[in-house]
Design an enzyme around this catalytic site. Sequence first.
Site, mmCIF file in Angstrom:
data_model
loop_
_atom_site.group_PDB
_atom_site.id
_atom_site.type_symbol
_atom_site.label_atom_id
_atom_site.label_comp_id
_atom_site.label_asym_id
_atom_site.label_seq_id
_atom_site.Cartn_x
_atom_site.Cartn_y
_atom_site.Cartn_z
ATOM 1 N N SER A 292 0.826 -1.213 0.000
ATOM 2 C CA SER A 292 0.000 0.000 0.000
ATOM 3 C C SER A 292 0.859 1.262 0.000
ATOM 4 O O SER A 292 1.995 1.264 0.500
ATOM 5 C CB SER A 292 -0.879 0.026 1.246
ATOM 6 O OG SER A 292 -1.772 -1.049 1.231
ATOM 7 N N GLU B 194 -1.579 -14.366 1.547
ATOM 8 C CA GLU B 194 -1.845 -13.481 2.679
ATOM 9 C C GLU B 194 -3.267 -13.670 3.199
ATOM 10 O O GLU B 194 -3.492 -13.748 4.395
ATOM 11 C CB GLU B 194 -1.641 -12.017 2.261
ATOM 12 C CG GLU B 194 -1.981 -11.059 3.402
ATOM 13 C CD GLU B 194 -1.776 -9.584 3.055
ATOM 14 O OE1 GLU B 194 -1.594 -9.275 1.864
ATOM 15 O OE2 GLU B 194 -1.821 -8.764 3.978
#
Lengths: 398, 374
Positions: free
Chosen positions: A134, A249
């Site tokens: 991110s 993830e």
Amino acid sequence: MADIAEFRADTRAWLEQNCPPGLVGRGSNPLEGVWGGRKWTFSDPDRKRWLERMAERGWTAPSWPREYGGGGLSPAEAKVLAQEMRSLRIPPALIGFGLTMIGPTLLQFGDEEQKREHLPRIGRGEIRWCQGYSEPGAGSDLASLQTRALREGDEFVVTGQKIWTSYADQCDWIFALVRTKADGKKQEGITFLLIDMDSPGVSVSPILLISGSSPFCETHFDGVRVPVRNVLGTIDGGWTVAKALLGHERSMIADAFGSAGGASSRRGLPDVARDHLGEDQGRIADPRVRDRVVQAEMDARAFMLTVQRTRDAAKAGHQPGPESSIFKVYGTELNMRRHELLVEILGPQGLGWEGEGFDDFERELTRDWLRSRGNSIEGGTSEIQRNIIAKHVLGLPD
Amino acid sequence: MQLVLSEDQELLAKTAADFAAEHAPVSRVRALRDARDPIGYSRDLWRQMAELGWVGIPFAEQHGGADMGLAELVCVLEALGRGLAPEPFLGCVLLAGRAIQRAGSEAQQAAWLPRIASGDVVAALAYQEAGSRYDPTRIEATAAPRGSGWRLSGQKIQVLDAVGADLLVVAARCGGGIGLFLVASDATGVQVVPQTRIDHRNAALVKLDDVDVSQDAALGSPDAGGALLEEVVDYASVGLTGEMLGSMARAFELTLEHLKSREQFDAPIGSFQALKHRAANVYIEIELCRSAVMAAARAVDAGDAEAAELVSLAKARCSDAALLTANEAVQMFGGVGMTDEYDIGFYLKRARVAQQTFGDAGWHRERWARLRGY
């Protein structure tokens, strides 16, 4: 089957002989344990000994190939190992994103040199990894990321900022998505880079969360030089690698929340409710809370049965079905509902931040509740997950 | 417990799905309703299902059955649930047949089960009364000793598949407990009055006005039927959740087809995020139901200590999810979802009935808590 029975007996004997007695019966919490890395300090010498013994056998990464420091176990054998550790309530020797995220991705996309360089060091707990995905301007729309990597000979020069890099202040290496092409479709100009955080130009600052802890950081790159051989996959082809890693993830997150860590895992919801609200003829005294407790408990049971169904199908040789796509969204939202309910059940005792008047359980639970609000945001928001289900499972149009 | 179909179960599910698609689409339910068919299902189709071996799935081989369990029944019922097939599995096999199998003497089983399995006899279990709500043991009908037999009196409501049934298994208070009695549906004093519910499935009031039965009519000990009733209703509940799973999956498919084909604002409405997210939520609930139903069926088959809890888990989840799926379907169909012409209303009505049969979601949550001691 006889081989498996023999493997089970050998495994149990080895575990009983080699696991330091102080760790037997301790159980495991997927979010607590030894994360390893150069900056790790062992609070308990038993943990250090346990990591060394397990790593030597390759059992920190039981199903990785032996030549990369793994245990070379078949899926059935790995399952037996996990079962035996669970039944003896032995904690895992090592946890972290190296084992659950970058390791499996390296096995899938890495070249021989990369696998030999990185995997054994992950398995021994020498290197701790964090994730640079991110950015301040690229959250759910991850592909719009702007951290640039300019090619100069055999190196990339990386400049930009990552955010929500979990535990970056304690990590040694970061796997990061960087932009290597500015024009064209945004997904097609991204490269997956492995970066040593000791490189000049890398700086990290922790972010204080509403829960009072700082598990996430901002990570800045200011002209950081990274060898081109640290590209995982192909240059400009990092999006494919990134998505594969996201799959790892999300299944890790689902696993973690399916088994509910933190304070709430130590005492069951019904017990907490009984303690705080009292009993009426053996029932939780407040019927409205009782019904919500039942709902949360039933949701958890149905969720765990669904996780089991996926595993049983995989064992029977079926391709993973679309049901696994629900794990991240449902597991996290379930965990959040549980924490909402727990804090409410505590009443005034659910409001403590620190100091006197609140016990450890109460304070931890309240902070866990605050932390849990992020569950439906991190690792792909619930909204993004529902988009994925709608598109890839239900075939709804864009 | 393995939550995966065996090869045999996969084959059975496939056979049943093919059969249901060919012979039991939802249009047939509409036709039966519109024709005001007195029994509301097809005896011919029932016989065909019997010939395929499905009606006798849970019964022993010497009684014409396949000696299998709920895991297999659920494969068939899920397939039939897709088209809301009204054939009398619940009343005849899962309730009455199961009661005879569990409590009947060898002679009673040999007399009735082979004829049930072959489709020659349809049986129904008359237990529910106006005051029962969802507790199968809350009944007031009585069985008073008379000579060597009993005299039955009382009234039963919404007896599933009783219209046109040949044999009734009647639950009545007897001494200090509850007894189950085999009663021919044409016995003197028995009146079977059809009830019309929103789903138009076969259900009836059964009025018992001084019905005399002989000594050998008692199924098991005449005061030990209470626990058995609960066990049998649990068994049928799992079968019902299998049916619900099939019907909610099909209702959801119809909804997805609509979302992909209906256009508004120059785009398929399924491209709008508001509807995508609603659809994703429904999908998640259906997947969780599937796991719960598979677990409940296998736990009951294995006599697992946790079986009753898992039955309540499955019934509570399926009750909520079937209604959610149907309600969301009507909403996403929009105005046409409210019309009788569209099939989706049939799924909504059946979901409502199924939810309030054998205990609704709230009732099963309460039971779950009780079973777990809080």
